[in-house]
Every structure is written in C-alpha cells, then in structure tokens.
Design a protein around this motif. Structure first.
Motif, PDB file in Angstrom:
ATOM      1  N   GLY A  28       0.827  -1.207   0.000  1.00  0.00           N
ATOM      2  CA  GLY A  28       0.000   0.000   0.000  1.00  0.00           C
ATOM      3  C   GLY A  28       0.858   1.253   0.000  1.00  0.00           C
ATOM      4  O   GLY A  28       0.569   2.217  -0.722  1.00  0.00           O
ATOM      5  N   ILE A  29       1.934   1.264   0.805  1.00  0.00           N
ATOM      6  CA  ILE A  29       2.849   2.408   0.846  1.00  0.00           C
ATOM      7  C   ILE A  29       3.499   2.629  -0.513  1.00  0.00           C
ATOM      8  O   ILE A  29       3.583   3.760  -1.005  1.00  0.00           O
ATOM      9  N   PHE A  30       3.946   1.547  -1.125  1.00  0.00           N
ATOM     10  CA  PHE A  30       4.602   1.628  -2.434  1.00  0.00           C
ATOM     11  C   PHE A  30       3.663   2.211  -3.491  1.00  0.00           C
ATOM     12  O   PHE A  30       4.024   3.140  -4.220  1.00  0.00           O
ATOM     13  N   LEU A  31       2.441   1.685  -3.566  1.00  0.00           N
ATOM     14  CA  LEU A  31       1.499   2.174  -4.579  1.00  0.00           C
ATOM     15  C   LEU A  31       1.009   3.585  -4.257  1.00  0.00           C
ATOM     16  O   LEU A  31       0.768   4.382  -5.167  1.00  0.00           O
ATOM     17  N   GLY A  32       0.840   3.897  -2.961  1.00  0.00           N
ATOM     18  CA  GLY A  32       0.433   5.252  -2.588  1.00  0.00           C
ATOM     19  C   GLY A  32       1.492   6.275  -2.972  1.00  0.00           C
ATOM     20  O   GLY A  32       1.166   7.361  -3.465  1.00  0.00           O
ATOM     21  N   ASN A  33       2.758   5.937  -2.772  1.00  0.00           N
ATOM     22  CA  ASN A  33       3.846   6.834  -3.154  1.00  0.00           C
ATOM     23  C   ASN A  33       3.902   6.999  -4.669  1.00  0.00           C
ATOM     24  O   ASN A  33       4.131   8.099  -5.189  1.00  0.00           O
ATOM     25  N   TYR A  34       3.669   5.910  -5.375  1.00  0.00           N
ATOM     26  CA  TYR A  34       3.627   5.946  -6.846  1.00  0.00           C
ATOM     27  C   TYR A  34       2.478   6.828  -7.327  1.00  0.00           C
ATOM     28  O   TYR A  34       2.592   7.558  -8.309  1.00  0.00           O
ATOM     29  N   TYR A  35       1.375   6.791  -6.601  1.00  0.00           N
ATOM     30  CA  TYR A  35       0.155   7.508  -6.975  1.00  0.00           C
ATOM     31  C   TYR A  35       0.289   9.017  -6.798  1.00  0.00           C
ATOM     32  O   TYR A  35      -0.473   9.787  -7.369  1.00  0.00           O
ATOM     33  N   THR A  36       1.259   9.461  -5.978  1.00  0.00           N
ATOM     34  CA  THR A  36       1.386  10.891  -5.706  1.00  0.00           C
ATOM     35  C   THR A  36       1.891  11.678  -6.906  1.00  0.00           C
ATOM     36  O   THR A  36       1.784  12.902  -6.935  1.00  0.00           O
ATOM     37  N   ASN A  37       2.457  10.998  -7.854  1.00  0.00           N
ATOM     38  CA  ASN A  37       2.875  11.660  -9.078  1.00  0.00           C
ATOM     39  C   ASN A  37       1.691  11.699 -10.041  1.00  0.00           C
ATOM     40  O   ASN A  37       1.093  10.665 -10.325  1.00  0.00           O
ATOM     41  N   TYR A  38       1.342  12.872 -10.526  1.00  0.00           N
ATOM     42  CA  TYR A  38       0.132  13.023 -11.336  1.00  0.00           C
ATOM     43  C   TYR A  38       0.140  12.110 -12.551  1.00  0.00           C
ATOM     44  O   TYR A  38      -0.857  11.460 -12.861  1.00  0.00           O
ATOM     45  N   GLN A  39       1.277  12.032 -13.242  1.00  0.00           N
ATOM     46  CA  GLN A  39       1.349  11.202 -14.444  1.00  0.00           C
ATOM     47  C   GLN A  39       1.206   9.724 -14.087  1.00  0.00           C
ATOM     48  O   GLN A  39       0.504   8.966 -14.775  1.00  0.00           O
ATOM     49  N   ASP A  40       1.863   9.306 -12.997  1.00  0.00           N
ATOM     50  CA  ASP A  40       1.759   7.922 -12.561  1.00  0.00           C
ATOM     51  C   ASP A  40       0.353   7.608 -12.071  1.00  0.00           C
ATOM     52  O   ASP A  40      -0.144   6.484 -12.228  1.00  0.00           O
ATOM     53  N   LYS A  41      -0.293   8.609 -11.461  1.00  0.00           N
ATOM     54  CA  LYS A  41      -1.667   8.427 -10.982  1.00  0.00           C
ATOM     55  C   LYS A  41      -2.589   8.071 -12.140  1.00  0.00           C
ATOM     56  O   LYS A  41      -3.404   7.146 -12.035  1.00  0.00           O
ATOM     57  N   GLU A  42      -2.485   8.803 -13.218  1.00  0.00           N
ATOM     58  CA  GLU A  42      -3.340   8.540 -14.376  1.00  0.00           C
ATOM     59  C   GLU A  42      -3.114   7.128 -14.913  1.00  0.00           C
ATOM     60  O   GLU A  42      -4.064   6.417 -15.252  1.00  0.00           O
ATOM     61  N   GLN A  43      -1.869   6.724 -14.973  1.00  0.00           N
ATOM     62  CA  GLN A  43      -1.549   5.386 -15.475  1.00  0.00           C
ATOM     63  C   GLN A  43      -2.073   4.305 -14.533  1.00  0.00           C
ATOM     64  O   GLN A  43      -2.648   3.299 -14.970  1.00  0.00           O
ATOM     65  N   LEU A  44      -1.900   4.506 -13.222  1.00  0.00           N
ATOM     66  CA  LEU A  44      -2.351   3.526 -12.241  1.00  0.00           C
ATOM     67  C   LEU A  44      -3.867   3.407 -12.239  1.00  0.00           C
ATOM     68  O   LEU A  44      -4.419   2.302 -12.128  1.00  0.00           O
ATOM     69  N   GLN A  45      -4.562   4.552 -12.378  1.00  0.00           N
ATOM     70  CA  GLN A  45      -6.019   4.509 -12.399  1.00  0.00           C
ATOM     71  C   GLN A  45      -6.536   3.803 -13.644  1.00  0.00           C
ATOM     72  O   GLN A  45      -7.547   3.092 -13.583  1.00  0.00           O
ATOM     73  N   LYS A  46      -5.862   3.966 -14.758  1.00  0.00           N
ATOM     74  CA  LYS A  46      -6.269   3.261 -15.976  1.00  0.00           C
ATOM     75  C   LYS A  46      -6.161   1.756 -15.796  1.00  0.00           C
ATOM     76  O   LYS A  46      -7.034   0.997 -16.234  1.00  0.00           O
ATOM     77  N   VAL A  47      -5.071   1.337 -15.157  1.00  0.00           N
ATOM     78  CA  VAL A  47      -4.883  -0.093 -14.907  1.00  0.00           C
ATOM     79  C   VAL A  47      -5.904  -0.602 -13.894  1.00  0.00           C
ATOM     80  O   VAL A  47      -6.516  -1.657 -14.077  1.00  0.00           O
ATOM     81  N   LEU A  48      -6.094   0.151 -12.808  1.00  0.00           N
ATOM     82  CA  LEU A  48      -6.983  -0.275 -11.730  1.00  0.00           C
ATOM     83  C   LEU A  48      -8.420  -0.419 -12.208  1.00  0.00           C
ATOM     84  O   LEU A  48      -9.121  -1.368 -11.833  1.00  0.00           O
ATOM     85  N   PHE A  49      -8.880   0.499 -13.030  1.00  0.00           N
ATOM     86  CA  PHE A  49     -10.274   0.491 -13.462  1.00  0.00           C
ATOM     87  C   PHE A  49     -10.466  -0.070 -14.872  1.00  0.00           C
ATOM     88  O   PHE A  49     -11.532   0.087 -15.463  1.00  0.00           O
ATOM     89  N   HIS A  50      -9.433  -0.724 -15.394  1.00  0.00           N
ATOM     90  CA  HIS A  50      -9.553  -1.385 -16.695  1.00  0.00           C
ATOM     91  C   HIS A  50     -10.449  -2.621 -16.540  1.00  0.00           C
ATOM     92  O   HIS A  50     -10.385  -3.319 -15.516  1.00  0.00           O
ATOM     93  N   PRO A  51     -11.311  -2.912 -17.526  1.00  0.00           N
ATOM     94  CA  PRO A  51     -12.204  -4.073 -17.423  1.00  0.00           C
ATOM     95  C   PRO A  51     -11.479  -5.393 -17.141  1.00  0.00           C
ATOM     96  O   PRO A  51     -11.998  -6.233 -16.404  1.00  0.00           O
ATOM     97  N   LEU A  52     -10.291  -5.569 -17.695  1.00  0.00           N
ATOM     98  CA  LEU A  52      -9.567  -6.821 -17.485  1.00  0.00           C
ATOM     99  C   LEU A  52      -9.083  -6.980 -16.042  1.00  0.00           C
ATOM    100  O   LEU A  52      -8.847  -8.097 -15.583  1.00  0.00           O
ATOM    101  N   SER A  53      -8.940  -5.849 -15.314  1.00  0.00           N
ATOM    102  CA  SER A  53      -8.489  -5.948 -13.933  1.00  0.00           C
ATOM    103  C   SER A  53      -9.537  -6.632 -13.056  1.00  0.00           C
ATOM    104  O   SER A  53      -9.222  -7.206 -12.015  1.00  0.00           O
ATOM    105  N   LEU A  54     -10.800  -6.597 -13.497  1.00  0.00           N
ATOM    106  CA  LEU A  54     -11.866  -7.305 -12.780  1.00  0.00           C
ATOM    107  C   LEU A  54     -11.587  -8.802 -12.761  1.00  0.00           C
ATOM    108  O   LEU A  54     -11.762  -9.473 -11.736  1.00  0.00           O
ATOM    109  N   VAL A  55     -11.128  -9.318 -13.906  1.00  0.00           N
ATOM    110  CA  VAL A  55     -10.785 -10.742 -13.996  1.00  0.00           C
ATOM    111  C   VAL A  55      -9.620 -11.054 -13.075  1.00  0.00           C
ATOM    112  O   VAL A  55      -9.630 -12.058 -12.343  1.00  0.00           O
TER     113      VAL A  55
END
Length: 419
Positions: free
Chosen positions: A275-302
């Motif tokens: 959680g600490i690692f991903l939260g730190n990664y998320y603090t960067n705006y560009q990385d946040k956008e990329q992480l959110q795309k992965v997190l909410f991608h339809p395939l991530s449900l699988v």
C-alpha cells in the motif's frame, strides 16, 4: 526530481473504506447470530456446523468438498430462510478479509497524504505522529467512554430485572466485565494489560484489538517510507514478503499471536508495504493517471476475481495459508475499488462515503449480539438476512450521531481550552 503531488481526496477510496467497515460488521453480525444458535447443522461435526462456523479453519477446504451440500441445509430453517442465511454468509462470512484491505489502504493513504518533509524532519515527523495518533486515540476514548457507561447500565439492568431475554446477555456481560476493575481500566486506557501474557488487552469490544497494531504500524511507517525512498520498492517488498510469510509459517514456534500489537508489522507487513509503495507511486500526477487506468480497466476485474479465489483456496489449507492474504488482499482491493467507483455515481448511495469508517468500526460489534438476540424473537430464521439489514443501517445511523456529537464536543473543548 520533484513530484507533482496529488492532493485531491479520492472519493472511491472513502467509499471503499466504509464498504470494508460494513463487510467487517456483517461478518461480526453473522458470528453473533451463530453464537445464539440461529443457524446450525447438527448432522456435521461440532467444529463444522456450517460453512461459516469454520470460516478460517485451516484444512477446512477438504471438509467443504466432502460435506457439500450438507452445510447449506440448516437446522430449524425452511428452504427460503436457509437460502437467505447462506446468501448472507456468502456476502459477509469472509468479511474478516476486509481487515487486510484496511491495512493495505492504511499504507496507501499514509503515502498518498505525505508531503515533502521540510528542512527539519524531526519536527515534521513529530507533527505527523501527533495527527495520526490523535485520529486514532481520541475517537477511541470518546466512543469507549460512552459505550462503557452504556455497557454498565445494561449490566445493572440485566442483573436487576428478571427477564428470560436478558439471561444470555447477562452471561456475555459477565464474561466481559467479570475480571478485576483495575485490570479492565488499565487495559482500556493504556491499550495494554500487564497482567496478561504479551500484555494483550481483553477489550469490551473484541474488534478493538486492532487499535494497538494500527498504532504500531503508524509508528513504524516512517521506517517503511525511508526504506522505500532509499533502497527502492523492490527491496521493500522483498523484505516485507519474507517477514509476512515467515511470521505466518513460524507463528507457533516463535510464540506469535495474530491478534496482537505486532500483527501488521509482522504478519501483514507485505500488504502494508505494498500500500505504501502504490500510494507513493500515486502521488505523481502522471503515474496516478496510469495507475487509475490499470486499476479500473475491465480486465483488472478478472485479475481481482482470480486473486480472491486463489487466495481463499489457499486459506483453507495449512501449508498454503501463509501465502493466502498476499493474494486475496490485493484482489479484494481491485474488486472493492471498482465497486466503490461505481457506487459513488449512484446519488442515493454516494452519501455512504461520508460515513466515518473508523468510528463505524469502533461502534459496530458491541451492539451485534444484543440486536441478534432481540430480532430473533421476531424474525426467527430470517434474522441473519433481514436482521442484518436493520443492524447495518442502525450502525450507520449511530455512527452519524456519534461523529456529530464528537465534533461538537471537541469544538466546545477547543473553544474553552487552548491546546
């Protein structure tokens, strides 16, 4: 290289917190129903009366396979009542796993809200500790004081009034407060009991055992973050993976208890660090956008579903149990994030994100047993399902009242005394 810090509050994360709190409350509701024998199955061994009874019993996997579908056919319940009870069990029976997601989210949130330390890191971290501990300790004392007073009132009432309904309550209360008052007081004030092995406290609400591990994790957080920033995420995750798996494997030989102050920094060290690692990664705006795309991608449900299923299958076998939370925790986070992101778009349900999940957690368990006992007189076999709905809504309402009362009280005290 400076980072573009993300400061906006994540609504889906707030929603996920309360969803996890509701899941934990639902689990404790089922346990309360089970302890007053609302559902059982006498055709199966005593430790395996239904698929909820041994929810975390190692090696229960083979028993689940061999006993299917006997544990779905419950005593003293018609087909509809048994179906609704099993449905409730499917939804909340594994609610204890939401606590692991809470740990993951704690690491994520702490990193997410971290700003760049100034030139004086000592003052920075001292202020950080003050805010974090204040957030945990003050609501706990506030809730504990009020509920402790209510607890004593009920105790006096059930010992004064001779009413059959109160007999089970009397036994439960006697078990809770039948010890030394000094021991109870010190344990609840200081969160440790020097008279017990390992200084573990028998809290009035069993769910409060999680407060000391949470405080210890907060105290350890700067060390986790220092390792992350100095040695990198791979090193942090590798070390905490060894700590977590090793703690689960050697718990018995090392004399470790999962429900203890070291639970997060030992048993769940990896999930906290992830959680600490991903939260730190998320603090960067560009990385946040990329992480959110992965997190909410339809395939991530699988992926989330696969991780949850695999993790729970591991959980039922002793040899694989130490690895189970590494799988189902992240899987549940993915699924929970998707559900939370969907619910915040529903106008009626969106308001749930404003419910204080921590206060909800502090309150919920104390009233579960009394609710189950009273509602069973009316709802009988339908108590787990319909009573559960009433119980959850009541806890949400009580939480709202407590939070408003707490805010008013703290503002009043602050206006009278300058700290």
């Amino acid at each position: 290289m400076s980072k573009s810090i993300v400061s906006s509050r994540l609504e889906w994360l707030d929603m996920l917190r309360i969803l996890c709190a509701i899941e934990i409350a639902g689990h404790h509701w089922l346990r309360a129903c089970m302890h007053i024998n609302i559902f059982s199955n006498n055709d199966l061994p005593g430790l395996f009366r239904n698929f909820l009874w041994s929810y975390k019993n190692n090696n229960a996997g083979l028993e689940l396979i061999n006993s299917f579908p006997k544990y779905l056919i419950l005593d003293n319940q018609n087909n509809l009542a048994a179906f609704l009870t099993n449905l409730t069990g499917f939804l909340f029976g594994f609610g204890w796993e939401a606590l692991h997601v809470f740990i993951f989210m704690s690491g994520f949130s702490l990193s997410l809200r971290l700003v760049e330390p100034p030139n004086n890191p000592l003052n920075y971290w001292l202020n950080w500790y003050k805010k974090r501990i204040k957030r945990i300790i003050l609501p706990y004392y506030f809730v504990a004081f009020i509920l402790f007073a209510g607890f004593l009132l009920v105790y006096i009432t059930v010992n004064t009034i001779n009413f059959p309904l109160f007999e089970p309550v009397k036994m439960q209360l006697q078990d809770k407060i039948g010890r030394s008052w000094i021991e109870i007081l010190i344990g609840h004030v200081f969160l440790v009991n020097p008279w017990q092995t390992g200084w573990a406290t028998n809290f009035i609400s069993s769910a409060w055992w999680f407060i000391p591990p949470l405080l210890v994790a907060y105290i350890a957080f700067p060390l986790y973050f220092k390792v992350l920033t100095r040695f990198g995420g791979k090193f942090l995750l590798a070390i905490t993976l060894l700590i977590s798996v090793g703690s689960y494997y050697f718990a018995q030989s090392w004399g470790l208890n999962e429900n203890h102050w070291h639970y997060i920094i030992l048993f769940e060290s990896f999930n906290f660090a992830l959680g600490i690692f991903l939260g730190n990664y998320y603090t960067n705006y560009q990385d946040k956008e990329q992480l959110q795309k992965v997190l909410f991608h339809p395939l991530s449900l699988v992926l989330g579903l696969v991780l949850v299923v695999v993790g729970n299958m591991m959980n039922w076998f002793s040899s694989l149990y130490p690895w189970s939370s590494l799988f189902f925790t992240f899987g549940l986070f993915i699924l929970g994030a998707k559900l939370a992101n969907f619910l915040i778009e529903v106008p009626f349900l969106k308001r749930l994100k404003n419910c204080d999940s921590y206060v909800f957690y502090l309150i919920h368990q104390l009233i579960a047993y009394l609710f189950a006992l009273c509602l069973n007189y009316v709802l009988k076999g339908y108590t787990p399902f319909f009573g559960g709905i009433i119980y959850i809504l009541t806890v949400i309402l009580v939480t709202s009242v407590f939070v408003k009362f707490y805010d008013s009280t703290t503002k009043f005290i602050s206006s009278r005394f300058k700290f």
